[in-house]
Design an enzyme around this catalytic site. Structure first.
Site, mmCIF file in Angstrom:
data_model
loop_
_atom_site.group_PDB
_atom_site.id
_atom_site.type_symbol
_atom_site.label_atom_id
_atom_site.label_comp_id
_atom_site.label_asym_id
_atom_site.label_seq_id
_atom_site.Cartn_x
_atom_site.Cartn_y
_atom_site.Cartn_z
ATOM 1 N N ILE A 1 33.391 53.364 -72.066
ATOM 2 C CA ILE A 1 34.445 52.594 -71.109
ATOM 3 C C ILE A 1 35.617 53.456 -70.837
ATOM 4 O O ILE A 1 36.306 53.377 -69.920
ATOM 5 C CB ILE A 1 34.528 51.281 -71.701
ATOM 6 C CG1 ILE A 1 34.962 50.198 -70.631
ATOM 7 C CG2 ILE A 1 35.786 51.305 -72.643
ATOM 8 C CD1 ILE A 1 35.186 49.057 -70.925
ATOM 9 N N HIS B 1 27.141 53.858 -83.646
ATOM 10 C CA HIS B 1 27.023 54.621 -82.658
ATOM 11 C C HIS B 1 27.503 56.052 -82.516
ATOM 12 O O HIS B 1 27.967 56.527 -83.433
ATOM 13 C CB HIS B 1 28.003 53.863 -81.405
ATOM 14 C CG HIS B 1 29.452 53.975 -81.859
ATOM 15 N ND1 HIS B 1 29.926 53.026 -82.726
ATOM 16 C CD2 HIS B 1 30.354 54.637 -81.629
ATOM 17 C CE1 HIS B 1 31.355 53.270 -83.096
ATOM 18 N NE2 HIS B 1 31.682 54.378 -82.265
ATOM 19 N N HIS C 1 28.454 59.282 -80.202
ATOM 20 C CA HIS C 1 29.058 59.660 -78.772
ATOM 21 C C HIS C 1 28.331 60.832 -78.426
ATOM 22 O O HIS C 1 28.131 61.847 -79.117
ATOM 23 C CB HIS C 1 30.384 60.092 -79.110
ATOM 24 C CG HIS C 1 31.278 59.028 -79.460
ATOM 25 N ND1 HIS C 1 32.229 58.380 -78.567
ATOM 26 C CD2 HIS C 1 31.344 58.344 -80.681
ATOM 27 C CE1 HIS C 1 32.885 57.454 -79.395
ATOM 28 N NE2 HIS C 1 32.461 57.386 -80.596
#
Ligand code: AMP
Length: 119
Positions: free
Chosen positions: A33, A103, A105
């Protein structure tokens, strides 16, 4: 302790929308985001894992293989393999992990410069 209401758990439950790149039984990838490069995408496992250590110790082999295949599939979908990219996995306090769901990136799409860290 894994929080079932963290942001990425909500993305997985479709309570929060995401701009999806690819998905499979064991992974979901979507655009960050707040992008830090021309292409900035996150890949997450579909299971409830805090970080790499939790994942490596507690996820099944199918989940682990499926996640890494998902990273590869996402790189392929984004067409980043030819010119390269950077993978980052922020972990814990010193790693400044903000979201407590594993997560990775993916940063690329342009020359993202040298890796910079504060000493
Ligand atoms: P970190 O936990 O520090 O590795 O980073 C968490 C990342 O998640 C940041 O880069 C945020 O911009 C990103 N992020 C937070 N909420 C969302 C969301 N709802 N959709 C996509 N990316 C998000």
């Amino acid at each position: 302790m894994y929080d079932n209401d963290n942001i990425f758990a909500k993305v997985l439950k479709e309570e929060i929308p995401c701009k999806k790149v690819a998905e499979g039984n064991y992974f979901l990838s979507f655009y960050d985001i707040n992008p830090k490069a021309n292409t900035h995408v996150l890949v997450i496992p579909t299971g409830p894992y805090l970080n790499l250590h939790d994942f490596a110790q507690n996820a099944s082999q199918a989940e682990q293989i499926g996640f890494w295949q998902g990273v590869d599939e996402t790189l392929e979908t984004l067409k980043l393999k030819e010119n390269g990219y950077r993978l980052i996995m922020n972990t814990g306090i010193n790693g400044r992990q903000e979201v407590q769901h594993l997560h990775i990136h993916i940063l690329g799409g342009n020359d993202i410069g040298p890796m910079v860290v504060k000493r």
